[in-house]
Design an enzyme around this catalytic site. Structure first.
Site: not given
Ligand code: SF4
Ligand code: SF4
Length: 322
Positions: A133, A187, A246
């Site tokens: 990075d 996904c 996420c």
């Molecule tokens: S949560 Fe997001 S990254 Fe994970 S499998 Fe579902 S769509 Fe794909």
């Molecule tokens: S705000 Fe949080 S949930 Fe949304 S893309 Fe950024 S890290 Fe992922």
């Protein structure tokens, strides 16, 4: 040490050595120019990188690894799991999981330097460069090509068996090595991360999933300077540094997805060495005299003292509205 006679033998020794150093995954790919450079350029052109001007300034450098290591032939990609429990504690800062222990840049760099030195003693024609990075290289594309993971809608690299709780680093080398296959997976119809993202910044544009970093809580709490846009402040929620939403919702990160013998938790001592953070009320007014000792060796330093004061104040306001 005698020089190994063929790329397959050297590659096998590299994989074994990387595993002995504690890396959870390792793969090798050729140093061909990255294919996602055009996508990266269009992402920059849309301004989705926000104030991270160093990304815009480094587009040309990212087009070829020769700019980083003349004569580079192969890329060794490594992954290190950082997953550990991270329950929300009222009144305490909430950090993304990768930031709970020692700064991963230091941890990965130290291990990769050892791999680099070892490879130099194995084959004296090896010239290497470690990238964590820190250099203008599209690290995730090379890690994908080396088999470490495929791209989820949240743009994270996902290993079908291990999920996405891992950080990556690269060792560039002038050696020609045996390559691994790129990672395959997808996904499917899942959209959990898209729907859970607190600021709606996971977008499908130009045929590809991408993040508008200007609205991402991770960017906002770490890279953004100054007050938050009021329209985005609600999305900050309890996050004091980074955001894991996420990844937390991703089916590939759920225990049921993993084989019984894989707890999918980190065993890296530097990541498990968690510090005792001051409460939010203290962080919201932390003084320069205390900042250094509180954050030494932690990735949290990246946000700066003003950023952490701001974030902690927003977290407190949410927990204790006027
Ligand atoms: S949560 Fe997001 S990254 Fe994970 S499998 Fe579902 S769509 Fe794909
Ligand atoms: S705000 Fe949080 S949930 Fe949304 S893309 Fe950024 S890290 Fe992922």
């Amino acid at each position: 040490m005698d020089r190994p006679s063929d790329p397959a033998l050297t590659s096998g020794l590299i994989r074994a050595r990387a595993s002995a150093l504690g890396f959870d995954s390792v793969g090798i790919t050729a140093a061909n120019p990255p294919e996602s450079i055009a996508f990266f350029e269009s992402w920059i052109a849309k301004g989705y990188h926000g104030t991270m001007g160093y990304l815009a300034r480094s587009v040309a450098l990212r087009a070829s690894l020769d700019s980083l290591l003349p004569g580079c032939q192969s890329v060794i990609a490594v992954g290190l799991n950082y997953n550990q429990p991270n329950p929300l504690q009222q009144g305490m800062p909430r950090l993304a999981r990768y930031a709970l222990g020692r700064d991963y840049h230091k941890v990965l760099r130290g291990k990769l330097k050892r791999l680099d030195n070892w490879l130099g003693s194995l084959d004296q024609s090896h010239v290497g460069r470690v990238c964590v990075d820190s250099a203008p290289v599209l690290e995730r594309e090379f890690a994908h090509r080396a088999g470490l993971g495929w791209f989820g809608k949240n743009t994270m690299l996902i290993d079908t068996r291990r999920g996405s709780w891992f950080v990556i680093g690269l060792l560039l080398t002038t050696l020609r090595l045996e390559q691994d296959e790129p990672a395959h997976g997808g996904c499917g119809t899942c959209r959990l991360c898209v729907e859970a993202c607190p600021t709606g910044c996971i977008l499908f544009e130009d045929g590809r999933w991408q993040i508008d970093a200007r609205r991402c809580v991770s960017y906002l709490t770490i890279e953004h300077r100054g007050p938050f846009d009021p329209a985005l402040q609600e999305g900050i929620g309890d996050w004091t540094f980074g955001c894991d939403v996420c990844q937390e919702v991703c089916p590939f990160n759920q225990p049921r997805h993993h084989q019984p013998d894989r707890a999918n938790m980190t065993t890296e001592p530097d990541f498990l060495d968690r510090r005792d953070w001051p409460p939010l009320e203290t962080l919201a007014v932390i003084q320069p005299a205390d900042w250094d000792s509180v954050t030494r060796g932690s990735p949290v330093r990246r946000a700066g003292i003003d950023g952490i004061r701001r974030n902690a104040s927003v977290n407190l306001k949410r927990q204790k509205p006027d």
